[in-house]
Motif scaffolding. Structure first.
Motif, PDB file in Angstrom:
ATOM      1  N   VAL A   1       5.004 -32.177  -9.294  1.00 52.18           N
ATOM      2  CA  VAL A   1       5.635 -31.664 -10.645  1.00 52.18           C
ATOM      3  C   VAL A   1       4.710 -30.664 -11.387  1.00 52.18           C
ATOM      4  CG1 VAL A   1       6.186 -32.529 -12.830  1.00 52.18           C
ATOM      5  CG2 VAL A   1       6.765 -33.808 -10.787  1.00 52.18           C
ATOM      6  N   ALA A   2       3.403 -30.967 -11.209  1.00 47.91           N
ATOM      7  CA  ALA A   2       2.328 -29.827 -11.771  1.00 47.91           C
ATOM      8  C   ALA A   2       2.520 -28.492 -11.211  1.00 47.91           C
ATOM      9  CB  ALA A   2       0.789 -30.522 -11.408  1.00 47.91           C
ATOM     10  N   THR A   3       2.898 -28.481  -9.893  1.00 44.83           N
ATOM     11  CA  THR A   3       2.668 -27.082  -9.509  1.00 44.83           C
ATOM     12  C   THR A   3       4.203 -26.531  -9.532  1.00 44.83           C
ATOM     13  OG1 THR A   3       2.951 -27.802  -7.149  1.00 44.83           O
ATOM     14  CG2 THR A   3       0.775 -27.387  -7.901  1.00 44.83           C
ATOM     15  N   PHE A   4       5.241 -27.250  -9.430  1.00 44.77           N
ATOM     16  CA  PHE A   4       6.471 -26.782  -9.582  1.00 44.77           C
ATOM     17  C   PHE A   4       7.164 -26.119 -10.898  1.00 44.77           C
ATOM     18  CE2 PHE A   4      11.382 -26.981  -9.869  1.00 44.77           C
ATOM     19  CZ  PHE A   4      11.647 -26.521  -8.769  1.00 44.77           C
ATOM     20  N   LEU A   5       6.376 -26.683 -11.965  1.00 44.75           N
ATOM     21  CA  LEU A   5       6.668 -26.074 -13.462  1.00 44.75           C
ATOM     22  C   LEU A   5       5.726 -25.099 -13.651  1.00 44.75           C
ATOM     23  CD1 LEU A   5       8.162 -29.305 -15.039  1.00 44.75           C
ATOM     24  CD2 LEU A   5       9.357 -27.635 -13.815  1.00 44.75           C
ATOM     25  N   GLY A   6       6.194 -24.126 -14.256  1.00 48.09           N
ATOM     26  CA  GLY A   6       5.178 -23.157 -14.618  1.00 48.09           C
ATOM     27  C   GLY A   6       5.066 -22.029 -13.555  1.00 48.09           C
ATOM     28  N   SER A   7       4.839 -20.753 -14.098  1.00 46.73           N
ATOM     29  CA  SER A   7       4.807 -19.593 -13.472  1.00 46.73           C
ATOM     30  C   SER A   7       3.793 -18.463 -14.065  1.00 46.73           C
ATOM     31  CB  SER A   7       6.331 -18.896 -13.060  1.00 46.73           C
ATOM     32  OG  SER A   7       6.130 -17.743 -12.638  1.00 46.73           O
ATOM     33  N   PRO A   8       2.716 -18.209 -13.482  1.00 44.42           N
ATOM     34  CA  PRO A   8       2.304 -18.488 -12.097  1.00 44.42           C
ATOM     35  C   PRO A   8       2.042 -19.898 -11.905  1.00 44.42           C
ATOM     36  CG  PRO A   8       1.095 -16.497 -12.751  1.00 44.42           C
ATOM     37  CD  PRO A   8       1.881 -17.035 -14.020  1.00 44.42           C
ATOM     38  N   LYS A   9       1.968 -20.533 -10.986  1.00 45.51           N
ATOM     39  CA  LYS A   9       1.645 -21.946 -10.909  1.00 45.51           C
ATOM     40  C   LYS A   9       0.457 -22.546 -11.355  1.00 45.51           C
ATOM     41  CE  LYS A   9       1.660 -22.522  -5.936  1.00 45.51           C
ATOM     42  NZ  LYS A   9       0.881 -23.432  -5.213  1.00 45.51           N
ATOM     43  N   MET A  10       0.197 -23.745 -11.449  1.00 39.97           N
ATOM     44  CA  MET A  10      -0.961 -24.078 -11.759  1.00 39.97           C
ATOM     45  C   MET A  10      -2.058 -24.068 -10.771  1.00 39.97           C
ATOM     46  SD  MET A  10      -2.000 -28.310 -12.520  1.00 39.97           S
ATOM     47  CE  MET A  10      -1.180 -28.435 -14.008  1.00 39.97           C
ATOM     48  N   ASN A  11      -3.326 -23.468 -11.041  1.00 40.47           N
ATOM     49  CA  ASN A  11      -4.261 -23.413  -9.848  1.00 40.47           C
ATOM     50  C   ASN A  11      -4.706 -24.674  -9.563  1.00 40.47           C
ATOM     51  OD1 ASN A  11      -4.568 -20.412 -10.152  1.00 40.47           O
ATOM     52  ND2 ASN A  11      -5.358 -21.076 -12.119  1.00 40.47           N
ATOM     53  N   THR A  12      -5.213 -25.252  -8.383  1.00 38.54           N
ATOM     54  CA  THR A  12      -5.541 -26.065  -8.019  1.00 38.54           C
ATOM     55  C   THR A  12      -7.130 -26.110  -7.054  1.00 38.54           C
ATOM     56  OG1 THR A  12      -4.380 -26.070  -5.911  1.00 38.54           O
ATOM     57  CG2 THR A  12      -3.566 -27.647  -7.709  1.00 38.54           C
ATOM     58  N   LEU A  13      -7.972 -26.817  -7.320  1.00 39.46           N
ATOM     59  CA  LEU A  13      -9.348 -27.057  -6.805  1.00 39.46           C
ATOM     60  C   LEU A  13      -9.705 -28.098  -6.268  1.00 39.46           C
ATOM     61  CD1 LEU A  13     -10.613 -24.863  -9.648  1.00 39.46           C
ATOM     62  CD2 LEU A  13     -10.715 -24.011  -7.390  1.00 39.46           C
ATOM     63  N   THR A  14     -10.089 -28.286  -5.192  1.00 38.89           N
ATOM     64  CA  THR A  14     -10.260 -29.403  -4.371  1.00 38.89           C
ATOM     65  C   THR A  14     -11.872 -29.341  -4.059  1.00 38.89           C
ATOM     66  OG1 THR A  14      -8.073 -29.405  -3.322  1.00 38.89           O
ATOM     67  CG2 THR A  14      -9.536 -31.180  -2.619  1.00 38.89           C
ATOM     68  N   GLY A  15     -12.351 -30.495  -4.167  1.00 40.55           N
ATOM     69  CA  GLY A  15     -13.841 -30.623  -3.664  1.00 40.55           C
ATOM     70  C   GLY A  15     -14.351 -32.128  -4.246  1.00 40.55           C
ATOM     71  N   PRO A  16     -15.545 -32.213  -3.588  1.00 41.30           N
ATOM     72  CA  PRO A  16     -16.335 -33.659  -3.692  1.00 41.30           C
ATOM     73  C   PRO A  16     -16.795 -33.764  -5.487  1.00 41.30           C
ATOM     74  CG  PRO A  16     -17.687 -32.466  -2.516  1.00 41.30           C
ATOM     75  CD  PRO A  16     -16.539 -31.482  -2.603  1.00 41.30           C
ATOM     76  N   VAL A  17     -16.715 -34.863  -5.910  1.00 41.34           N
ATOM     77  CA  VAL A  17     -17.359 -34.859  -7.417  1.00 41.34           C
ATOM     78  C   VAL A  17     -18.628 -35.264  -7.151  1.00 41.34           C
ATOM     79  CG1 VAL A  17     -17.121 -36.347  -9.551  1.00 41.34           C
ATOM     80  CG2 VAL A  17     -15.077 -35.888  -8.258  1.00 41.34           C
ATOM     81  N   SER A  18     -19.546 -34.723  -7.967  1.00 38.39           N
ATOM     82  CA  SER A  18     -20.992 -34.969  -8.022  1.00 38.39           C
ATOM     83  C   SER A  18     -21.479 -35.253  -9.500  1.00 38.39           C
ATOM     84  CB  SER A  18     -21.691 -34.240  -7.274  1.00 38.39           C
ATOM     85  OG  SER A  18     -21.776 -32.877  -7.953  1.00 38.39           O
ATOM     86  N   GLU A  19     -22.588 -35.854  -9.650  1.00 42.02           N
ATOM     87  CA  GLU A  19     -23.083 -35.852 -11.068  1.00 42.02           C
ATOM     88  C   GLU A  19     -24.507 -35.149 -11.333  1.00 42.02           C
ATOM     89  OE1 GLU A  19     -23.209 -40.103 -12.739  1.00 42.02           O
ATOM     90  OE2 GLU A  19     -23.053 -39.382 -14.502  1.00 42.02           O
TER      91      GLU A  19
END
Ligand code: ADP
Length: 364
Positions: free
Chosen positions: A231-249
């Motif tokens: 849903v996040a990437t289907f609605l909205g143009s240009p579409k939502m940017n997505t970034l994937t990676g490990p979480v650190s503190e």
């Protein structure tokens, strides 16, 4: 006018394919509800079940208070408008509009009165004596709408009514349909694959994928609180940017590692904080809409990116960037734009970040 109620509606085609898995929702009396999703997601199947053009494999369908699972289309008190206008080519606009009334045996004066009423509403009066071949695409679609209008049905069903029109006309007709709906106050169900049409027309939107309902809500609620990555990437143009990676503190802050030495500071708010903390050492997907990222001076909380493509579109510009190995798009005012190959620094509205699980793709 009437409400329409779907309870666990299901369609299994004779070959065993599940066109619609389990659809449950109510369409309020007078509401304009949009069914949206990519081609093949089952939206036409669902609409055709409401129309009675497709048998129902399971569940219950009510129009008003009446269970209509077995009621033939002509007795459901619905009017349908298709993508192909299906006008009678040998009849004039007036005859096309009045044909259904003639079949019902209304007298000439009454037919003329009702045709006149529909024609006035759709500004078709100057065209009443023309044949469909002498009309533009938009005018034909207006006649198709007018034909539905004279039926004075309780529920209007529209299946991609604008997809044969060019972009400019689509926009005009979209406004026309919204206006018509306001005037009539009739319950409408509108099918489209076009997310812009869905966002601008729908009081509420049903987002579908693979025969399954993903989310039902108002346009802005879907835009701001999408339940999953689809849903996040289907609605909205240009579409939502997505970034994937490990979480650190680090220094008390949570970060997402998006590339060699490139960390995105996360500032999850409220409940999200504990949820994101649960991903320490694991991969997470972060979503940021193109308007929620900005060019900035390099600073402790900015990330570097390389400009790959600059697309000015007049009132705004889209900047395609590469950031730590991910592609990003920014939506910017069309002034003082960087050049292809430049290294820029990005700030972002941390409170506007969306978080999704990598496996389930559900919102945290
Ligand atoms: P949409 O309107 O969202 O593009 P449809 O409702 O037309 O999708 O179709 C949903 C799915 O059902 C598609 O995968 C389509 O191929 C399939 N389908 C449609 N009609 C039939 C049929 N008669 N037999 C088997 N599968 C069908």
């Amino acid at each position: 006018m009437a409400k329409v109620s779907l309870q666990h509606l299901r369609k299994v085609y004779p070959n065993g394919y599940v066109g619609v898995a389990d659809a449950s929702f109510d369409i309020a009396d007078g509401e304009l509800l949009v069914l949206v999703g990519p081609s093949g997601c089952g939206k036409s199947t669902l609409l055709r079940m409401i129309a009675g053009l497709e048998t129902i494999s399971g569940g219950e369908l009510r129009i008003g208070e009446r269970l209509v699972n077995e009621v033939p289309p002509k007795d459901r008190d619905i009017a349908m408008v298709f993508q192909s206008y299906a006008l009678y080519p040998h009849m004039t606009v007036a005859e096309n509009l009045g044909f259904g009334l003639k079949l019902r045996g209304l007298d000439k004066a009454e037919i003329a009165r009702q045709v006149g009423e529909a024609a006035a509403m759709l500004e078709l009066q100057p065209l009443l004596d023309r044949k469909p071949a002498a009309l533009s695409g938009g005018q034909r679609q207006r006649v198709a709408l007018g034909r539905a209008l004279v039926r004075k049905a309780q529920v209007f069903l529209l299946d991609e009514p604008l997809s044969n029109l060019d972009a400019k006309l689509r926009m005009t007709m979209r406004v026309e349909i919204a206006r018509l709906h306001r005037q009539l106050g009739t319950t409408m169900v509108y099918v489209t694959h076009d997310q812009v049409e869905a966002m601008t027309l729908g009081h509420r939107i049903v987002v579908m994928k693979d025969g399954k309902i993903q989310q039902i809500d108002t346009p802005m609620a879907l835009y701001n609180q999408p339940v999953n990555l689809f849903v996040a990437t289907f609605l909205g143009s240009p579409k939502m940017n997505t970034l994937t990676g490990p979480v650190s503190e680090r220094d008390g802050d949570l970060h997402l590692r998006i590339g060699e030495g490139v960390d995105l500071r996360l500032r999850p708010q409220g409940e999200a904080l504990e949820k994101v903390r649960g991903y320490l050492g694991r991969e997470l997907i972060v979503g940021l809409r193109p308007e929620d990222m900005h060019l900035a001076e390099a600073g402790p909380h900015t990330v570097p990116a390389q400009v790959e493509v600059v697309e000015p579109v007049g009132n705004e510009a889209f900047l395609n960037l590469s950031c730590g190995g991910s592609d990003l798009v920014l939506r910017l005012p069309p002034f003082d734009l960087p050049k292809v190959g430049d290294t820029v620094h990005l700030s972002y509205a941390a409170e506007r970040m969306h978080f999704f699980d990598r496996e389930s793709e559900l919102r945290l």
